[in-house]
Design a protein around this motif. Sequence first.
Motif, short mmCIF file in Angstrom:
data_model
loop_
_atom_site.label_atom_id
_atom_site.label_comp_id
_atom_site.label_asym_id
_atom_site.label_seq_id
_atom_site.Cartn_x
_atom_site.Cartn_y
_atom_site.Cartn_z
N HIS A 208 0.83 -1.20 0.00
CA HIS A 208 0.00 0.00 0.00
C HIS A 208 0.87 1.27 0.00
N LEU A 209 1.92 1.27 0.82
CA LEU A 209 2.79 2.43 0.88
C LEU A 209 3.52 2.65 -0.45
N CYS A 210 3.90 1.57 -1.10
CA CYS A 210 4.56 1.67 -2.40
C CYS A 210 3.61 2.27 -3.44
N ASP A 211 2.36 1.81 -3.45
CA ASP A 211 1.36 2.35 -4.38
C ASP A 211 1.09 3.82 -4.11
N LEU A 212 0.99 4.16 -2.81
CA LEU A 212 0.72 5.54 -2.43
C LEU A 212 1.86 6.46 -2.87
N GLN A 213 3.09 6.00 -2.68
CA GLN A 213 4.24 6.81 -3.07
C GLN A 213 4.30 7.00 -4.59
N GLU A 214 3.99 5.96 -5.34
CA GLU A 214 3.99 6.09 -6.80
C GLU A 214 2.95 7.09 -7.27
N LYS A 215 1.77 7.08 -6.65
CA LYS A 215 0.72 8.02 -7.03
C LYS A 215 1.13 9.46 -6.72
N LEU A 216 1.77 9.65 -5.58
CA LEU A 216 2.22 10.99 -5.22
C LEU A 216 3.34 11.47 -6.16
N LEU A 217 4.21 10.57 -6.56
CA LEU A 217 5.26 10.93 -7.51
C LEU A 217 4.66 11.35 -8.86
N GLU A 218 3.61 10.65 -9.28
CA GLU A 218 2.94 11.01 -10.53
C GLU A 218 2.28 12.39 -10.40
N ARG A 219 1.66 12.65 -9.27
CA ARG A 219 1.03 13.96 -9.06
C ARG A 219 2.06 15.09 -9.00
N LYS A 220 3.19 14.79 -8.39
CA LYS A 220 4.26 15.78 -8.33
C LYS A 220 4.81 16.06 -9.73
N ALA A 221 5.03 15.02 -10.53
CA ALA A 221 5.56 15.21 -11.89
C ALA A 221 4.60 16.02 -12.76
N ALA A 222 3.29 15.79 -12.59
CA ALA A 222 2.29 16.52 -13.37
C ALA A 222 1.87 17.83 -12.71
N LEU A 223 2.38 18.08 -11.48
CA LEU A 223 1.98 19.25 -10.68
C LEU A 223 0.45 19.33 -10.63
N PHE A 224 -0.15 18.23 -10.22
CA PHE A 224 -1.60 18.10 -10.22
C PHE A 224 -2.23 19.07 -9.23
N MET A 225 -3.15 19.90 -9.71
CA MET A 225 -3.85 20.87 -8.86
C MET A 225 -5.35 20.82 -9.03
N GLY A 226 -5.83 20.40 -10.19
CA GLY A 226 -7.25 20.40 -10.44
C GLY A 226 -7.67 21.58 -11.30
N LEU A 227 -8.72 21.40 -12.09
CA LEU A 227 -9.18 22.44 -13.02
C LEU A 227 -9.69 23.67 -12.29
#
Length: 311
Positions: free
Chosen positions: A89-108
């Motif tokens: 679970h922690l590995c999946d959570l970290q991967e998702k956060l890394l993806e959000r950081k790379a895309a600078l996810f903020m929302g429309l």
Amino acid sequence: MLNMPLSLGPAEPIGSHWDLQLRVLKLYPALQSYFRSQGKAPNLIIKFLENQVCEAWLWFTHITTNCHCSMTPSKRWRKRRAAVHAAQHLCDLQEKLLERKAALFMGLKVKSILATQERPQVEVFKQSVHTFYEGCISYLQEWSSSFTDMKCFSWTLLEDPPGWDEVESSLRCVSSKLPNIHINETELFDEVTSVKTYTSDKIGLWDRDIKPADERWAEIFTHFKHQNVPFKNVAVICQFAMCLPGTNASVERIFSLMNNTWTNERNRLGLETLKALLITRVNFDGCSEFHARLVDNHSLLKKIHSNMKYA
């Protein structure tokens, strides 16, 4: 918050915070009007409500919390907090956060608010979002380091048929941790091949029924036992992986149950009796399940009706 130790135990439902944030955002114009009408409203609150960048932060917090809800361990997972589950679970959570950081996810919604702001403010906001994701990832890396060794046991979750490279890494880990336990590598390879053959047609059904890993292995070992298929070496690795708790919540629960059972009024309760009571309380979800198990176990019913003190 980022200085607190990681906890995967039961907590206040995140959904309640998410609903509260959504209500605040829907009532944002009304909140502005209310505090403007107050003659003695704190300047900090007035300044916050008047600044549209602050509104963007509220929306970002709301979106981030909503994303966190989708990452929260399911109720079925929390019931079985083995370390291998926590590591996955922690590995999946970290991967998702890394993806959000790379895309600078903020929302429309956040981006639409920032589109009306001056460029320096927007750049500061984006840098703060980047720093936020970095802080979350650093927090996970710091407090999940103890689960690093468990990543090689992810195949025991049986989300896919096991591969030998993964099993070999697990074998290396178990041999280093338990040098007195002998595992025959040749026999283990053949046993893993049998597991791979059996699970190739079963994983889809298990996923559909949301069957946890321990029940999947119980089904495999029961089948192998009836068919006289060897599994003693792979069973050792599975026992090692499944017995390690992901949190101390289960231990704390045992102490709580013990204190509730071993009271001052029952101070002459024997250790063996206390152990039997705790095993029954922990391993059965309710009286109906315990009754069903007793009805089907005729040998145990005989012992209960006999002169034996304890069954």
